[in-house]
Design an enzyme around this catalytic site. Structure first.
Site, short mmCIF file in Angstrom:
data_model
loop_
_atom_site.label_atom_id
_atom_site.label_comp_id
_atom_site.label_asym_id
_atom_site.label_seq_id
_atom_site.Cartn_x
_atom_site.Cartn_y
_atom_site.Cartn_z
N SER A 677 75.49 -79.97 -9.89
CA SER A 677 74.89 -78.74 -10.42
C SER A 677 73.59 -78.34 -9.71
O SER A 677 72.87 -77.50 -10.20
CB SER A 677 74.63 -78.93 -11.91
OG SER A 677 73.78 -80.02 -12.14
N LYS A 720 70.74 -79.13 -20.82
CA LYS A 720 69.91 -78.58 -19.74
C LYS A 720 68.99 -77.48 -20.27
O LYS A 720 67.81 -77.40 -19.92
CB LYS A 720 70.80 -78.04 -18.61
CG LYS A 720 71.51 -79.14 -17.84
CD LYS A 720 72.46 -78.55 -16.82
CE LYS A 720 73.15 -79.66 -16.03
NZ LYS A 720 74.10 -79.12 -15.06
#
Length: 775
Positions: A677, A720
């Site tokens: 990511s 996140k």
């Protein structure tokens, strides 16, 4: 043997009786015709013919019902008894045979042919007589039913035929056999027949004796055992042993009856109990069998708690004990609703996945409380032996059931809430794979017949509500994950932590440290200060430790300084907890060139990651540092290739890769980092460094990149986003394909952040890079 002339005399039929010549005996006569025959004999010459009936049940016999060979007798005496019966004393004279049978009106008579005995003896007669007498003596000794005097009287007889008749009268023969001897006119033949009969009787007596001895031995052994058992009971009673094994066996039998086992298990238990009774107490096997029976009777087979199907009450309990965690609560309430409608739903198998300290274990306890079920927990951390789950076979020393059966015994009911803690920490080695053993436990289609090696009988786990907890699902084998319903608990927002600290953690710590509510007060701003500057975690464990530290120091102040009340605000937190450990708001103080903020997912929640790019004169070498994994290195290569292909459009020197060395670094080099990511973050940092355009400090980003600049979706968005919110970022750039995951983010966090959905790197750069160019 000679024949006499014919003679006509009265006939008396006998029932069940036979008279030999020379025999003297009493007879009771009751039938009218018989009485008349007797009276006729008495009037004449006292002679009467006695013959036996073939069938004793016939009252009025005809000629065919009588044997034709009988005995001519003399009536010696006749006496009338009070009951009307006549008793007579008769003496047998000689054998006689009916020539003509006469049925007169009042009695029977017969014309007879008589047979005389008493011919001269020869040597063979003597030999046969001796043999017969010897056999008879042996028979008397074996039989013990005939007196020695009888033998003496028989031994004195001189005539062979008479001796044979007298011996025959003392033998236990059937009437038919006696009649055969009566009809045997030849004396030699008669003696041979008697010898044969006595020989057979001796064989029968021998056999009887053997059988009798065998029965006696068996009886003696049984009596001996009974006697010894009674003695043992008496000794045990004296020792206060409650009748030893007998009392114990009775107690266990009662327990087996009351345990409510299925028939096949009950049968096994009773068989084992029978074995236990026979095995000596000192034997090692005795303890093994006893332990097995104890396990069988202590397991719940039918006992169940009744579910409290009050959904409102269950919801209230869950809300009181846990703040947030809406998805889990919703799932439990759905289960309750379906249970209320069907009343026969199999226990669901839930897996609560999330970082440490978010309340997975305590949530399972609350679920048990809301369902009104017993709660049992087993820890699977470090379990690496299959027999820990399935148990050991009873042949092993110290064998025990597996943890599942142990847990069921502890629960005491067949429908508890069963917590399998740390299911991701199981490991496998040469001793077996415990996760494979867990497959049967956690399969709703199989676990009604769970088989434990120790118990051996199948056990029904289908009514159990299994809840597993895991920090990291990537280490849980696929087939095991497939059997569970995964519910992810991402972590708490600042607001949620504030509520949890105020409503749950602080009251508990105050109580545990002997304080009262009035003695310690912590203001909201102080709570936020502790959450931001003294902890960095997804859960609340560290926060609870900090509150415990405050309580300890408060206790000391109250005891030593005799203060009545301590109030903590954001100013005096430092006095209690020392200098801040973390910098709240990882966002940079100003826009930086070549420094991009990425969002990362870790097993303890989300985190922010600074990615730095530095340029130096060289030949286009790409250096990656910061303990990056292979996936992250490939993301960096892809970002580098993309920037090269788009250099002109981005306003970058097209041959930068020939003039400059590029160093990409992710700080905190001691911590390993990996994952797909960070692609757009590295690309943004590269473009910023090469173009000289600064990156906005309030922007965080996550997404994978392709060589053509497409942005691919990522996982762990909730974690996140929470880390971004904690770090003080306000704008989050994320892949367009992750739009569906935004709903999972708590509303308070959603409202505080601006989400930018992108599908290409160009969009990322337009949002992330500041307008001006810093020199």
């Amino acid at each position: 043997m000679g024949d006499n002339n014919e003679l006509t005399v009265p006939l008396l039929p006998l029932r069940g009786l036979l008279v030999y010549p020379t025999m003297v005996l009493h007879l009771d006569v009751g039938r009218d015709k018989s009485v008349q025959a007797l009276e006729k004999a008495m009037v004449d010459d006292h002679l009467i013919f006695l013959t036996t009936q073939k069938d004793i049940s016939i009252d009025e016999p005809s000629e065919d019902d009588l044997y034709h060979m009988g005995t001519l007798t003399k009536v010696k005496q006749m006496l009338k008894l009070p009951n009307g019966t006549i008793r007579v004393l008769v003496e047998g004279l000689q054998r006689a045979e009916i020539v003509e049978f006469m049925d007169r009106e009042d009695h029977f008579a017969a014309s007879l042919k008589t047979y005389e005995e008493g011919r001269a003896k020869d040597v063979e007669d003597e030999a046969l007589m001796r043999t017969m007498l010897q056999y008879f003596e042996q028979y008397i000794k074996m039989s013990k039913k005939i007196s020695a005097e009888t033998y003496s009287s028989v031994a004195d007889i001189e005539e062979p035929g008479r001796m044979a008749d007298i011996i025959s009268s003392h033998l236990p023969l059937k009437l038919k056999e006696k009649q055969e001897i009566l009809e045997t006119l030849d004396e030699k033949e008669r003696m041979n027949r008697i010898i044969e009969i006595i020989h057979n009787e001796k064989e029968v007596l021998n056999l009887e004796k053997k059988i009798g001895q065998r029965v006696k031995r068996s009886m003696e052994r049984t009596q001996k055992e009974y006697y010894l058992r009674e003695q043992l009971k008496a000794i045990q009673k004296e020792l206060g042993d409650k009748e030893g094994k007998t009392g114990e066996v009775k107690e266990l039998t009662d327990k087996i009856e009351l345990a409510g086992m299925p028939d096949h298990v009950k049968e096994t238990a009773l068989k084992e109990l029978e074995r236990y009774e026979k095995v000596p107490s000192t034997s090692a096997e005795s303890a093994v069998i006893r332990n097995y029976i104890d396990w069988l009777v202590s397991l719940p087979w039918t006992k169940a708690t009744e579910d409290d199907l009050n959904i409102r009450k269950a919801e209230q309990i869950l809300n009181e004990e846990h703040y947030g965690l809406e998805k889990v609560k919703e799932r439990v309430l759905e289960y309750l609703a379906v249970q209320q409608l069907t009343n026969s739903l199999k226990g669901p198998i839930l897996c609560l996945a999330g970082p440490p300290g978010v309340g997975k274990t305590s949530l399972a306890k609350s679920i048990a409380k809301s369902l009104n079920r017993n709660f049992v927990r087993i820890s699977l951390g470090g379990v690496r032996d299959e027999s820990e789950i399935r148990g050991h076979r009873r042949t092993y020393v110290g064998a025990m059931p597996g943890r599942i059966i142990q847990g069921m015994k502890k629960a005491g009911t067949i429908n508890p809430v069963f917590l399998l803690d740390e299911i991701d920490k199981m490991s496998s080695d040469f001793r077996g794979d415990p996760s494979s053993a867990m497959l049967e436990v956690l399969d709703p289609e199989q676990n009604h017949n769970f088989s434990d090696h120790y118990i051996e009988e199948t056990y029904d786990l289908s009514k159990v509500m299994f809840i597993a907890t895991a920090n990291n699902l990537s280490t849980v084998p696929g087939p095991l994950l497939d059997r569970m319903e995964i519910i992810t608990i991402a972590g708490y927002t600042e607001l949620e932590k504030l509520h949890i600290a105020k409503d749950h953690l602080l009251p508990r710590q105050v109580r545990d440290h002997g304080l009262s509510k009035s003695q310690l007060q912590i203001r909201d701003d102080a709570f936020l200060q502790i959450i931001r500057h003294y902890t960095r975690e997804a859960g609340v464990r560290s926060l609870e430790r900090q509150l415990a530290s405050i309580c300890r120091k408060t206790a000391r102040i109250i005891v030593s300084e005799e203060k009545k009340r301590v109030v903590i605000n954001d100013k005096n937190v430092v006095d209690f907890l020392g200098k801040p450990k973390f910098r709240y708001g990882e966002a940079e103080m100003e826009d930086q060139i070549g420094v991009a903020t990425g969002l990362a997912y870790t097993t303890v929640g989300g985190d922010t990651l600074q990615i730095e790019v530095s340029l130096s004169a060289g030949k286009g070498k790409l250096v990656l540092t910061g303990k990056l994994g292979d996936v992250m290195k490939e993301s960096a290569q892809a970002a580098f290739s993309y920037v090269r292909s788009k250099a002109k459009e981005l306003g970058i020197d097209e041959d930068f890769h020939e003039k400059l060395d590029i160093h990409i670094h992710v700080p905190e080099g001691a911590t390993p980092k990996d994952g797909p990511s960070a692609g757009i973050t590295i690309a943004t940092a590269l473009v910023s460094a090469l173009s000289g355009r600064p990156i906005r400090r309030e922007v965080g980003m996550t997404g994978e990149i392709t060589l053509r600049g497409r942005v691919l979706p990522i996982g762990g968005l909730k974690e996140k986003t929470l880390s971004a919110h904690r770090a003080g970022l306000t704008k989050i750039i994320l892949p367009k394909d992750n739009e569906k995951d935004i709903d999972d983010i708590p509303e308070s966090v959603r409202n505080a952040l601006q989400f930018v959905l992108v599908s290409h790197v160009d969009e990322v750069l337009s949002h992330a890079l500041a307008e001006g160019v810093n020199s």
